[in-house]
Write a protein that holds these residues in place. Sequence first.
Motif, PDB file in Angstrom:
ATOM      1  N   PRO A  68       5.683 -56.756  81.928  1.00 24.11           N
ATOM      2  CA  PRO A  68       6.717 -57.225  82.848  1.00 24.11           C
ATOM      3  C   PRO A  68       6.159 -57.381  84.259  1.00 24.11           C
ATOM      4  CG  PRO A  68       7.481 -55.357  81.528  1.00 24.11           C
ATOM      5  CD  PRO A  68       6.016 -55.466  81.310  1.00 24.11           C
ATOM      6  N   ALA A  69       6.845 -58.133  85.062  1.00 21.29           N
ATOM      7  CA  ALA A  69       6.433 -58.340  86.452  1.00 21.29           C
ATOM      8  C   ALA A  69       6.276 -56.991  87.151  1.00 21.29           C
ATOM      9  CB  ALA A  69       7.458 -59.197  87.183  1.00 21.29           C
ATOM     10  N   GLY A  70       5.242 -56.885  87.981  1.00 20.16           N
ATOM     11  CA  GLY A  70       4.996 -55.645  88.705  1.00 20.16           C
ATOM     12  C   GLY A  70       4.284 -54.599  87.897  1.00 20.16           C
ATOM     13  N   HIS A  71       3.771 -54.979  86.729  1.00 19.62           N
ATOM     14  CA  HIS A  71       3.087 -54.040  85.849  1.00 19.62           C
ATOM     15  C   HIS A  71       1.815 -54.679  85.296  1.00 19.62           C
ATOM     16  CE1 HIS A  71       7.170 -52.441  85.972  1.00 19.62           C
ATOM     17  NE2 HIS A  71       6.669 -51.270  85.585  1.00 19.62           N
ATOM     18  N   ALA A 110       1.684 -50.117  82.672  1.00 20.44           N
ATOM     19  CA  ALA A 110       1.583 -49.246  83.841  1.00 20.44           C
ATOM     20  C   ALA A 110       1.979 -50.016  85.094  1.00 20.44           C
ATOM     21  CB  ALA A 110       0.157 -48.715  83.984  1.00 20.44           C
ATOM     22  N   ALA A 111       2.525 -49.291  86.057  1.00 19.83           N
ATOM     23  CA  ALA A 111       2.907 -49.905  87.328  1.00 19.83           C
ATOM     24  C   ALA A 111       1.671 -50.504  87.997  1.00 19.83           C
ATOM     25  CB  ALA A 111       3.559 -48.876  88.236  1.00 19.83           C
ATOM     26  N   ALA A 112       1.860 -51.616  88.678  1.00 22.21           N
ATOM     27  CA  ALA A 112       0.753 -52.337  89.286  1.00 22.21           C
ATOM     28  C   ALA A 112       0.072 -51.508  90.360  1.00 22.21           C
ATOM     29  CB  ALA A 112       1.251 -53.650  89.883  1.00 22.21           C
ATOM     30  N   ASN A 113      -1.244 -51.655  90.433  1.00 21.44           N
ATOM     31  CA  ASN A 113      -2.041 -51.097  91.518  1.00 21.44           C
ATOM     32  C   ASN A 113      -2.844 -52.249  92.100  1.00 21.44           C
ATOM     33  OD1 ASN A 113      -3.558 -49.523  93.285  1.00 21.44           O
ATOM     34  ND2 ASN A 113      -5.027 -48.915  91.713  1.00 21.44           N
ATOM     35  N   GLN A 126      -6.428 -48.537  85.624  1.00 16.70           N
ATOM     36  CA  GLN A 126      -7.294 -47.370  85.622  1.00 16.70           C
ATOM     37  C   GLN A 126      -6.758 -46.316  84.663  1.00 16.70           C
ATOM     38  OE1 GLN A 126      -6.025 -48.394  89.000  1.00 16.70           O
ATOM     39  NE2 GLN A 126      -4.120 -47.688  88.059  1.00 16.70           N
ATOM     40  N   ALA A 127      -7.692 -45.578  84.093  1.00 20.40           N
ATOM     41  CA  ALA A 127      -7.284 -44.509  83.186  1.00 20.40           C
ATOM     42  C   ALA A 127      -6.516 -43.430  83.927  1.00 20.40           C
ATOM     43  CB  ALA A 127      -8.521 -43.916  82.506  1.00 20.40           C
ATOM     44  N   LEU A 128      -7.029 -43.060  85.109  1.00 19.94           N
ATOM     45  CA  LEU A 128      -6.404 -41.968  85.857  1.00 19.94           C
ATOM     46  C   LEU A 128      -6.200 -42.403  87.303  1.00 19.94           C
ATOM     47  CD1 LEU A 128      -5.500 -38.986  85.821  1.00 19.94           C
ATOM     48  CD2 LEU A 128      -7.859 -38.344  86.377  1.00 19.94           C
ATOM     49  N   TYR A 129      -4.953 -42.348  87.764  1.00 17.76           N
ATOM     50  CA  TYR A 129      -4.597 -42.695  89.143  1.00 17.76           C
ATOM     51  C   TYR A 129      -4.032 -41.457  89.824  1.00 17.76           C
ATOM     52  CZ  TYR A 129      -2.512 -45.093  93.156  1.00 17.76           C
ATOM     53  OH  TYR A 129      -2.184 -45.498  94.427  1.00 17.76           O
ATOM     54  N   ARG A 137       1.548 -40.743  86.786  1.00 14.24           N
ATOM     55  CA  ARG A 137       1.529 -41.159  85.386  1.00 14.24           C
ATOM     56  C   ARG A 137       1.931 -42.620  85.223  1.00 14.24           C
ATOM     57  NH1 ARG A 137       5.513 -39.183  80.624  1.00 14.24           N
ATOM     58  NH2 ARG A 137       4.250 -39.845  78.854  1.00 14.24           N
ATOM     59  N   ASP A 138       2.779 -43.106  86.111  1.00 15.03           N
ATOM     60  CA  ASP A 138       3.253 -44.481  85.987  1.00 15.03           C
ATOM     61  C   ASP A 138       2.137 -45.495  86.171  1.00 15.03           C
ATOM     62  OD1 ASP A 138       5.796 -43.565  85.558  1.00 15.03           O
ATOM     63  OD2 ASP A 138       6.426 -43.773  87.656  1.00 15.03           O
ATOM     64  N   ARG A 139       1.087 -45.112  86.915  1.00 16.05           N
ATOM     65  CA  ARG A 139      -0.029 -46.026  87.142  1.00 16.05           C
ATOM     66  C   ARG A 139      -1.242 -45.707  86.266  1.00 16.05           C
ATOM     67  NH1 ARG A 139       2.210 -46.232  92.495  1.00 16.05           N
ATOM     68  NH2 ARG A 139       2.356 -48.395  93.223  1.00 16.05           N
TER      69      ARG A 139
END
Length: 633
Positions: A68-71, A110-113, A126-129, A137-139
């Motif tokens: 979805p958008a933003g992810h 996952a939420a966008a970074n 990334q695996a871990l943010y 956890r969302d990213r």
Amino acid sequence: MTLITRRSILIAGTATAGAVLIPTTAATAGTKSSGRTLTVGSGETYEVAATTRLSVLALAEGGAIAAPAGHGLTLTVDGVETGQLLTATGGTATLIRPGTYRGDVVLTVAAANDVTYETLTFPFRQALYVDGDGVDRDRCVLAAVTGGRLTDTLARGISITSTGECFDGVFVQDGTYTLQRPTISLTGNGRCDFAGYGAAVVGDGSATTLVVDGARISTKGVVRTGVISDDGANVVVKNSTVHTRNGVLPADYQATVETPYMESVPWMLGLDGNVRATNLIGKGSRATYIGSTVFSETWGALSVEGGSGLKLTAINSHIGNTGEYGYGTYAIGDATVRVLGSRFDVGSYATIIAGPAAVVHYGDSTREAVAALDAELELGLTRAESAALPVRNTVVNSGHFGYMFFGAGTLTLDGGTVINSERATFLNKGQQTAITVDGSGGARLNPRDGVLLQMIELDDPGPVNVGGRMMNVGVYTEPTTDPVRNASFDVTAVHSTDGAAAFTAIDLEGDFYNGMRSGKNMVLTFEGATLKGVISATKTAHRVPSIDASTFYELGIVTNTVRPAVNNGAIVRLGSGSVWTVTGTSYLTSLTLAADAAVKAPRGRRVTLAVDGTPTALTPGATYAGALTLTVA
């Protein structure tokens, strides 16, 4: 230890810990979803609304899976990130490539970074943010984190493996975090090591303190960097190994110096390769490597790029290149680079100094020096860690030159530092330099070709504007005419822009050559030092008349023909207790002798001085200026 309760969970040895196991998306028309199998046909797009676990994913050519958008969307199979490819050379987006994937298949939403660097925005996965509140956890793509233990402040013993493109291992944004004994293996291309897109570990932001202890980091791929410190972060790497190997550039990639698009080293540095082991960028960023091994295949091991106030440090570490070409460290802008008690095994240079105000120091890892750096850089060393660090000297073994000045800078060598190089210890490509070598602690310079310092015109042809892009397609052409005397430049005087070097309490054997064509003098000062060799203005010539990307390795390699100075004075000051044994004809423009200094010839020979063609006695305490010729007979 505080377990993660806000946004993440404890991971303890399972490949998919943290993943949401129930699909919440519906297939579009024509897409088949049956139990734990998902099939996406050609021309179809399947949007995954939430993290989904499968046993089989079948994606046909022309089909697509999206978030979805933003992810962002990431595919893992049996705990390994895989399948992701860049959609275009020079682009930023990735898609899952067609194929059939079987096993423990997880599609993580996952939420966008999104990270913007200059003109481009890179959609990081990334695996871990980690941020200031701990693990977000969302990213995260926790399906790519296996084994070990994970909390909001610490990850211990985790493993991260990637075979897709542009997937990061760990991204810490304005947070304090420790990685203990992680194993990170990334295979496949990255995209931009000025942003960290595709790197194993990234520390970003002025509020970041990231400690990496006991790590095993290995990458293979274009700009698939091992460790990056950016935008004011403080990254401390201890007791770790970082190894990077070149990848395969896209077939349509065109070499450029435009950093958002640069994926290979500019060959004009006399190098090749497409991945650096580390990079230090931004404003006020710090990166320190203690008791660690850091190797790139070619290009560079410890890089500094752009920004200001950057501090790069190596203490008791082993740094180098596994291939034929490459550097140990790079110093640009006003960067401060310090190497204490370390061993360098490099292909081309210990350090490239690109200025304009870079400061570089190679010395011993004394207790006092390490304690001072611990305080200045906020390394957080415990008393036991400090006590366990042995006091060592620095040793450089280079397959080509010792140090190359591509820009102005200051270089200090002291303690028991030993520089072994196949070619000149110092290669100055027309730059203002302040080189200081203090031999009182046993420092030694050992150039195999017998040249201690070589000054030449900058032989970098520079990039060429091609259709509005700065491309690496230039050609260096050797001048065929003699330089024309510049009457306004004084070859007998010291200028602030000259190439200067000072040597104290050291025994030297080798030659000093100034092959500049334009106005720049070589200024040499000796205090309590001995020298056996030639000091002279010269005419230089490369081994080939022109150099392009196919013959990059010829850059910097010249022959010297001694001759009177034109615009390239040779100014020598022999201070107290210094002795110069002249081994061949030397053309100077100024010579100053302290009262107890001496100019000699080898045993059984005699040295004579002519000033502007007139034979002149060499007298201690005297100064001579003009066209000076020292001849050994």
